[in-house]
Design a protein around this motif. Sequence first.
Motif, PDB file in Angstrom:
ATOM      1  N   LYS A  62       0.861  -1.192   0.000  1.00 34.32           N
ATOM      2  CA  LYS A  62       0.000   0.000   0.000  1.00 34.32           C
ATOM      3  C   LYS A  62       0.892   1.234   0.000  1.00 34.32           C
ATOM      4  O   LYS A  62       1.808   1.328   0.789  1.00 34.32           O
ATOM      5  CB  LYS A  62      -0.857  -0.026   1.261  1.00 34.32           C
ATOM      6  CG  LYS A  62      -1.673  -1.340   1.398  1.00 34.32           C
ATOM      7  CD  LYS A  62      -2.895  -1.290   0.534  1.00 34.32           C
ATOM      8  CE  LYS A  62      -3.687  -2.593   0.665  1.00 34.32           C
ATOM      9  NZ  LYS A  62      -4.869  -2.625  -0.198  1.00 34.32           N
ATOM     10  N   LYS A  63       0.525   2.213  -0.857  1.00 30.40           N
ATOM     11  CA  LYS A  63       1.436   3.365  -0.985  1.00 30.40           C
ATOM     12  C   LYS A  63       1.255   4.336   0.181  1.00 30.40           C
ATOM     13  O   LYS A  63       0.146   4.632   0.590  1.00 30.40           O
ATOM     14  CB  LYS A  63       1.169   4.074  -2.312  1.00 30.40           C
ATOM     15  CG  LYS A  63      -0.208   4.697  -2.405  1.00 30.40           C
ATOM     16  CD  LYS A  63      -0.377   5.467  -3.719  1.00 30.40           C
ATOM     17  CE  LYS A  63      -1.782   6.019  -3.870  1.00 30.40           C
ATOM     18  NZ  LYS A  63      -2.157   6.912  -2.750  1.00 30.40           N
ATOM     19  N   PRO A  64       2.386   4.821   0.759  1.00 32.92           N
ATOM     20  CA  PRO A  64       2.235   5.861   1.786  1.00 32.92           C
ATOM     21  C   PRO A  64       1.807   7.157   1.083  1.00 32.92           C
ATOM     22  O   PRO A  64       2.082   7.359  -0.082  1.00 32.92           O
ATOM     23  CB  PRO A  64       3.631   5.998   2.372  1.00 32.92           C
ATOM     24  CG  PRO A  64       4.543   5.495   1.326  1.00 32.92           C
ATOM     25  CD  PRO A  64       3.778   4.494   0.507  1.00 32.92           C
ATOM     26  N   SER A  65       1.134   8.016   1.813  1.00 34.15           N
ATOM     27  CA  SER A  65       0.612   9.215   1.144  1.00 34.15           C
ATOM     28  C   SER A  65       1.767  10.183   0.886  1.00 34.15           C
ATOM     29  O   SER A  65       2.593  10.412   1.760  1.00 34.15           O
ATOM     30  CB  SER A  65      -0.404   9.880   2.057  1.00 34.15           C
ATOM     31  OG  SER A  65       0.326  10.530   3.083  1.00 34.15           O
ATOM     32  N   HIS A 108       0.207  15.086   2.858  1.00 37.73           N
ATOM     33  CA  HIS A 108      -0.751  14.761   3.923  1.00 37.73           C
ATOM     34  C   HIS A 108      -2.033  15.527   3.618  1.00 37.73           C
ATOM     35  O   HIS A 108      -2.075  16.741   3.767  1.00 37.73           O
ATOM     36  CB  HIS A 108      -0.165  15.156   5.269  1.00 37.73           C
ATOM     37  CG  HIS A 108       1.154  14.496   5.515  1.00 37.73           C
ATOM     38  ND1 HIS A 108       1.266  13.138   5.715  1.00 37.73           N
ATOM     39  CD2 HIS A 108       2.414  14.984   5.554  1.00 37.73           C
ATOM     40  CE1 HIS A 108       2.551  12.824   5.876  1.00 37.73           C
ATOM     41  NE2 HIS A 108       3.263  13.921   5.790  1.00 37.73           N
ATOM     42  N   ASP A 109      -3.039  14.791   3.180  1.00 37.55           N
ATOM     43  CA  ASP A 109      -4.240  15.474   2.693  1.00 37.55           C
ATOM     44  C   ASP A 109      -5.348  15.513   3.746  1.00 37.55           C
ATOM     45  O   ASP A 109      -6.502  15.682   3.424  1.00 37.55           O
ATOM     46  CB  ASP A 109      -4.741  14.768   1.435  1.00 37.55           C
ATOM     47  CG  ASP A 109      -5.081  13.312   1.737  1.00 37.55           C
ATOM     48  OD1 ASP A 109      -5.618  12.617   0.861  1.00 37.55           O
ATOM     49  OD2 ASP A 109      -4.790  12.879   2.876  1.00 37.55           O
ATOM     50  N   GLU A 110      -4.970  15.305   5.017  1.00 41.37           N
ATOM     51  CA  GLU A 110      -6.002  15.359   6.066  1.00 41.37           C
ATOM     52  C   GLU A 110      -5.683  16.495   7.039  1.00 41.37           C
ATOM     53  O   GLU A 110      -4.530  16.923   7.152  1.00 41.37           O
ATOM     54  CB  GLU A 110      -6.056  14.019   6.819  1.00 41.37           C
ATOM     55  CG  GLU A 110      -6.494  12.872   5.927  1.00 41.37           C
ATOM     56  CD  GLU A 110      -6.386  11.516   6.620  1.00 41.37           C
ATOM     57  OE1 GLU A 110      -7.030  10.581   6.142  1.00 41.37           O
ATOM     58  OE2 GLU A 110      -5.654  11.425   7.627  1.00 41.37           O
ATOM     59  N   LEU A 111      -6.721  16.884   7.791  1.00 41.74           N
ATOM     60  CA  LEU A 111      -6.506  17.983   8.754  1.00 41.74           C
ATOM     61  C   LEU A 111      -5.717  17.472   9.949  1.00 41.74           C
ATOM     62  O   LEU A 111      -5.743  16.273  10.212  1.00 41.74           O
ATOM     63  CB  LEU A 111      -7.868  18.522   9.212  1.00 41.74           C
ATOM     64  CG  LEU A 111      -8.612  19.325   8.154  1.00 41.74           C
ATOM     65  CD1 LEU A 111      -9.975  19.737   8.687  1.00 41.74           C
ATOM     66  CD2 LEU A 111      -7.820  20.566   7.770  1.00 41.74           C
TER      67      LEU A 111
END
Lengths: 10, 214
Positions: free
Chosen positions: A1-4, A7-10
Amino acid sequence: KKPSAAHDEL
Amino acid sequence: MNIFRLFGDLSHLAAIAILLLKIWKTRSCAGVSGKTQLLFAVCFITRYIDLFLHFVSLYNTEKVMKLIYISASVFTCYLIFFKFKATYDGNHDSMRAEFLIVPAAGLACLINTKFDAIEILWTFSIYLEAVAILPQLFLISKTGEAETITSHYLFAQGSYRALYILNWIYRYHYESHVDTIAIVAGVVQTILYCDFFYLYITKVVKGQKIVLPA
């Protein structure tokens, strides 16, 4: 699974 | 965006609003840890530093949410340390915040995705958020009780990251997205609330007040 790349989260 | 993350962010907003209302309406920050609020403000500023570096027009809700989090947490600190300073319970708010900040900063330099300034700040913010609630829980254990409104604040604050865990499970399964650092820190953060969650569900929901030792 690719790490992000951006960082697209708050 | 998924339902878990949406309700997680709403729960976080609710927590910030509940605390602000409690302090503003009662004109008192008794039972509130100023240190925890300072740590949260540091978390938001270091995590959303990109807002200051290259200011982008407020074209999406995410930018607006980041600004709300930063301004609300700074305003809460202003209320605690300036406006209602007389009601701040400094004697019981005695956990050494340095014992949380220094390890989080050190760990952020050791374990991170990429060794660059913005990424280290983001990682520091994630590690610090995981333990930022400790001074508040420590204060409640020292005073032996928590006002009902403060319990609601803590429940909303704890639920936000618990919902984020469901969001990460969802994203792992449907988007094969994994952010290991955020997930591990989020699980640690939520575990710290377990004791409180138990008290909240067994007591506050029945209209009783939380009194420690339970």
